[in-house]
Design a protein around this motif. Structure first.
Motif, PDB file in Angstrom:
ATOM      1  N   VAL A  37       0.835  -1.199   0.000  1.00 13.15           N
ATOM      2  CA  VAL A  37       0.000   0.000   0.000  1.00 13.15           C
ATOM      3  C   VAL A  37       0.870   1.250   0.000  1.00 13.15           C
ATOM      4  O   VAL A  37       0.601   2.213  -0.727  1.00 13.15           O
ATOM      5  CB  VAL A  37      -0.963  -0.008   1.209  1.00 13.15           C
ATOM      6  CG1 VAL A  37      -1.630   1.339   1.395  1.00 13.15           C
ATOM      7  CG2 VAL A  37      -2.003  -1.103   1.057  1.00 13.15           C
ATOM      8  N   LEU A  38       1.925   1.244   0.801  1.00 10.94           N
ATOM      9  CA  LEU A  38       2.817   2.398   0.840  1.00 10.94           C
ATOM     10  C   LEU A  38       3.506   2.617  -0.504  1.00 10.94           C
ATOM     11  O   LEU A  38       3.688   3.758  -0.942  1.00 10.94           O
ATOM     12  CB  LEU A  38       3.853   2.230   1.951  1.00 10.94           C
ATOM     13  CG  LEU A  38       3.327   2.390   3.374  1.00 10.94           C
ATOM     14  CD1 LEU A  38       4.365   1.961   4.385  1.00 10.94           C
ATOM     15  CD2 LEU A  38       2.894   3.817   3.617  1.00 10.94           C
ATOM     16  N   LYS A  39       3.883   1.530  -1.167  1.00 14.55           N
ATOM     17  CA  LYS A  39       4.503   1.669  -2.490  1.00 14.55           C
ATOM     18  C   LYS A  39       3.525   2.272  -3.500  1.00 14.55           C
ATOM     19  O   LYS A  39       3.906   3.105  -4.320  1.00 14.55           O
ATOM     20  CB  LYS A  39       5.023   0.322  -2.976  1.00 14.55           C
ATOM     21  CG  LYS A  39       6.297  -0.100  -2.281  1.00 14.55           C
ATOM     22  CD  LYS A  39       6.843  -1.386  -2.855  1.00 14.55           C
ATOM     23  CE  LYS A  39       8.139  -1.761  -2.172  1.00 14.55           C
ATOM     24  NZ  LYS A  39       8.743  -2.970  -2.754  1.00 14.55           N
ATOM     25  N   THR A  40       2.265   1.856  -3.432  1.00 12.53           N
ATOM     26  CA  THR A  40       1.280   2.453  -4.349  1.00 12.53           C
ATOM     27  C   THR A  40       1.040   3.928  -4.010  1.00 12.53           C
ATOM     28  O   THR A  40       0.822   4.732  -4.909  1.00 12.53           O
ATOM     29  CB  THR A  40      -0.055   1.687  -4.330  1.00 12.53           C
ATOM     30  OG1 THR A  40      -0.571   1.664  -3.000  1.00 12.53           O
ATOM     31  CG2 THR A  40       0.119   0.269  -4.847  1.00 12.53           C
ATOM     32  N   LEU A  41       1.090   4.275  -2.726  1.00  8.88           N
ATOM     33  CA  LEU A  41       0.946   5.679  -2.338  1.00  8.88           C
ATOM     34  C   LEU A  41       2.110   6.514  -2.869  1.00  8.88           C
ATOM     35  O   LEU A  41       1.921   7.656  -3.298  1.00  8.88           O
ATOM     36  CB  LEU A  41       0.834   5.818  -0.822  1.00  8.88           C
ATOM     37  CG  LEU A  41      -0.491   5.379  -0.212  1.00  8.88           C
ATOM     38  CD1 LEU A  41      -0.417   5.415   1.308  1.00  8.88           C
ATOM     39  CD2 LEU A  41      -1.624   6.244  -0.704  1.00  8.88           C
ATOM     40  N   ILE A  42       3.312   5.945  -2.841  1.00  6.76           N
ATOM     41  CA  ILE A  42       4.463   6.647  -3.406  1.00  6.76           C
ATOM     42  C   ILE A  42       4.267   6.836  -4.909  1.00  6.76           C
ATOM     43  O   ILE A  42       4.535   7.915  -5.453  1.00  6.76           O
ATOM     44  CB  ILE A  42       5.775   5.893  -3.098  1.00  6.76           C
ATOM     45  CG1 ILE A  42       6.136   6.043  -1.627  1.00  6.76           C
ATOM     46  CG2 ILE A  42       6.925   6.414  -3.971  1.00  6.76           C
ATOM     47  CD1 ILE A  42       7.356   5.248  -1.204  1.00  6.76           C
ATOM     48  N   GLN A  43       3.787   5.799  -5.580  1.00  5.07           N
ATOM     49  CA  GLN A  43       3.549   5.911  -7.025  1.00  5.07           C
ATOM     50  C   GLN A  43       2.503   6.976  -7.337  1.00  5.07           C
ATOM     51  O   GLN A  43       2.661   7.768  -8.269  1.00  5.07           O
ATOM     52  CB  GLN A  43       3.110   4.568  -7.592  1.00  5.07           C
ATOM     53  CG  GLN A  43       4.201   3.535  -7.638  1.00  5.07           C
ATOM     54  CD  GLN A  43       3.689   2.171  -8.077  1.00  5.07           C
ATOM     55  OE1 GLN A  43       2.479   1.967  -8.225  1.00  5.07           O
ATOM     56  NE2 GLN A  43       4.598   1.232  -8.290  1.00  5.07           N
ATOM     57  N   GLU A  44       1.437   7.012  -6.549  1.00  2.00           N
ATOM     58  CA  GLU A  44       0.399   8.021  -6.763  1.00  2.00           C
ATOM     59  C   GLU A  44       0.937   9.429  -6.507  1.00  2.00           C
ATOM     60  O   GLU A  44       0.595  10.375  -7.230  1.00  2.00           O
ATOM     61  CB  GLU A  44      -0.799   7.744  -5.860  1.00  2.00           C
ATOM     62  CG  GLU A  44      -1.601   6.527  -6.250  1.00  2.00           C
ATOM     63  CD  GLU A  44      -2.710   6.219  -5.265  1.00  2.00           C
ATOM     64  OE1 GLU A  44      -2.969   7.051  -4.368  1.00  2.00           O
ATOM     65  OE2 GLU A  44      -3.314   5.138  -5.397  1.00  2.00           O
ATOM     66  N   THR A  45       1.784   9.562  -5.494  1.00  2.00           N
ATOM     67  CA  THR A  45       2.387  10.858  -5.200  1.00  2.00           C
ATOM     68  C   THR A  45       3.297  11.294  -6.346  1.00  2.00           C
ATOM     69  O   THR A  45       3.279  12.456  -6.759  1.00  2.00           O
ATOM     70  CB  THR A  45       3.182  10.787  -3.880  1.00  2.00           C
ATOM     71  OG1 THR A  45       2.304  10.382  -2.822  1.00  2.00           O
ATOM     72  CG2 THR A  45       3.780  12.136  -3.528  1.00  2.00           C
ATOM     73  N   GLN A  46       4.076  10.360  -6.866  1.00  2.00           N
ATOM     74  CA  GLN A  46       4.953  10.690  -7.988  1.00  2.00           C
ATOM     75  C   GLN A  46       4.148  11.052  -9.226  1.00  2.00           C
ATOM     76  O   GLN A  46       4.493  12.002  -9.936  1.00  2.00           O
ATOM     77  CB  GLN A  46       5.882   9.509  -8.289  1.00  2.00           C
ATOM     78  CG  GLN A  46       6.947   9.299  -7.238  1.00  2.00           C
ATOM     79  CD  GLN A  46       7.753   8.040  -7.450  1.00  2.00           C
ATOM     80  OE1 GLN A  46       7.313   7.119  -8.143  1.00  2.00           O
ATOM     81  NE2 GLN A  46       8.920   7.979  -6.847  1.00  2.00           N
ATOM     82  N   ARG A  47       3.089  10.329  -9.470  1.00  2.98           N
ATOM     83  CA  ARG A  47       2.230  10.633 -10.615  1.00  2.98           C
ATOM     84  C   ARG A  47       1.605  12.025 -10.454  1.00  2.98           C
ATOM     85  O   ARG A  47       1.547  12.814 -11.398  1.00  2.98           O
ATOM     86  CB  ARG A  47       1.132   9.585 -10.761  1.00  2.98           C
ATOM     87  CG  ARG A  47       0.323   9.716 -12.043  1.00  2.98           C
ATOM     88  CD  ARG A  47      -0.740   8.637 -12.211  1.00  2.98           C
ATOM     89  NE  ARG A  47      -0.244   7.281 -11.990  1.00  2.98           N
ATOM     90  CZ  ARG A  47      -0.593   6.500 -10.961  1.00  2.98           C
ATOM     91  NH1 ARG A  47      -1.453   6.937 -10.062  1.00  2.98           N
ATOM     92  NH2 ARG A  47      -0.105   5.291 -10.834  1.00  2.98           N
ATOM     93  N   GLY A  48       1.149  12.321  -9.255  1.00  2.68           N
ATOM     94  CA  GLY A  48       0.541  13.625  -9.004  1.00  2.68           C
ATOM     95  C   GLY A  48       1.524  14.767  -9.130  1.00  2.68           C
ATOM     96  O   GLY A  48       1.164  15.874  -9.534  1.00  2.68           O
TER      97      GLY A  48
END
Length: 93
Positions: A37-48
């Protein structure tokens, strides 16, 4: 009442190793899910930040730093739990 308590105590003594093993395995699986979940949150933050430009640079830095710290903490806890699990399995096998 005493007989029920005695039966429960005996069952606990026989199955305590299995209970500890189940508890530790559940903790490990929970930590692995939290890491994903934390890795997906990092990916979403990078995408944003990079693609959409919705997140400010300061917010991006704070989020990625915090999520990375949490992942490192999880990476430290998982081997410790696996070591405990190996110690529990060792005497019974």
């Amino acid at each position: 009442i005493l007989s029920i308590l005695a039966v429960l105590l005996i069952l606990f003594l026989f199955y305590r190793i299995k209970l500890w093993r189940m508890i530790i395995e559940r903790k490990i699986s929970r930590l692995e899910v939290e890491k994903k979940v934390l890795k997906t949150l990092i990916q979403e933050t990078q995408r944003g930040y990079f693609q959409e430009g919705k997140i400010a640079e300061g917010v991006y830095n704070i989020r990625t730093k915090k999520f990375s710290e949490l992942i490192r903490d999880i990476d430290r806890q998982i081997p410790l739990l696996r070591e405990q699990l190996a110690r529990i399995k060792k005497p019974s096998e």
